[in-house]
Design an enzyme around this catalytic site. Sequence first.
Site, PDB file in Angstrom:
ATOM      1  CE  LYS A  96      -3.027   2.817   2.794  1.00 54.67           C
ATOM      2  NZ  LYS A  96      -3.492   2.816   4.178  1.00 54.67           N
ATOM      3  N   GLY A 157      -7.902   8.531  10.484  1.00 56.22           N
ATOM      4  CA  GLY A 157      -8.345   8.500  11.622  1.00 56.22           C
ATOM      5  C   GLY A 157      -9.258   9.548  12.374  1.00 56.22           C
ATOM      6  CB  ALA A 183      -8.315   7.093   5.615  1.00 59.94           C
ATOM      7  N   GLY A 184     -10.831   7.500   7.434  1.00 59.50           N
ATOM      8  CA  GLY A 184     -11.819   8.259   7.983  1.00 59.50           C
ATOM      9  C   GLY A 184     -13.161   7.476   8.198  1.00 59.50           C
ATOM     10  CG  ASN A 205      -5.907   0.470  12.550  1.00 61.73           C
ATOM     11  OD1 ASN A 205      -4.591   0.463  12.252  1.00 61.73           O
ATOM     12  ND2 ASN A 205      -6.303   0.143  13.515  1.00 61.73           N
ATOM     13  CB  THR A 206      -8.924   5.031  14.007  1.00 66.41           C
ATOM     14  OG1 THR A 206      -7.552   5.219  13.398  1.00 66.41           O
ATOM     15  CG2 THR A 206      -8.956   5.682  15.242  1.00 66.41           C
TER      16      THR A 206
END
Length: 254
Positions: A96, A157, A183-184, A205-206
């Site tokens: 990535k 995040g 993301a986000g 992830n987050t």
Amino acid sequence: MLKIGNHVFKSRLFLGTGKFPDLEVQQQAVEASGTEVLTFAVRRLNLENPDAPNFLERLDLKKFTLLPNTAGAATAEEAVRIARLAKASGLCDMIKVEVIGDSRTLLPDPIETLKATEILVREGFTVLPYTSDDPILARHLQEVGAHAVMPGASPIGSGLGLLNPHYIKFIIEEAKVPVIVDAGVGSPADAAAAMELGADGVLLNTAVAGAKDPVLMAEAMKLAIEAGRKGYLAGRIAKKRYASASSPLEGMVD
């Protein structure tokens, strides 16, 4: 099935491995998510001593495809160097590409991302670049050989969800390769929305690692992505300005 390069996956959830409270919770969340792809920053690994304790040691890595990323790179040159280190360590041929252009927003640098993608494709990597929601850039990344494109839903995040679903939809409509929204993502609703647009997968992830109950959230994300995919394939009804009776009016008793 989701096919990226020579890799085929049943799960459409890609899960990051950072920020979990501890390795036990990380292991349980990974299992609950049903993911087959784990991503992590190459810089978090001690590549010179692969036997040293690390954040992947509680996981049965035979079950997963590893997707190392070039987090921490600010130029194409740095991203290429990190990718080569990952490949030389035998982690995976997939990479990535993540080249950050601004330390406050963590938004990707479009020019350096394109450069790194072109170089790594030429070197035989299976390349998944993290990019903005710019449809033109997504097109250029495909033209230089990217095997998937990974537009951000919103800053890394942030948990803000899909800030520009209109542009994400443009990317999906024109894509010749899988589109993984990255993301986000902050909630299962965000993940389902991305999949309902027609995305081929979601990387997060987050939203899981930072949840009050990461294991339960991992399962929720799995179900949301499955539901969003099925909703996309089933085809939603058109939105109407006015009400429309659910029961047919013909044949009703006066």
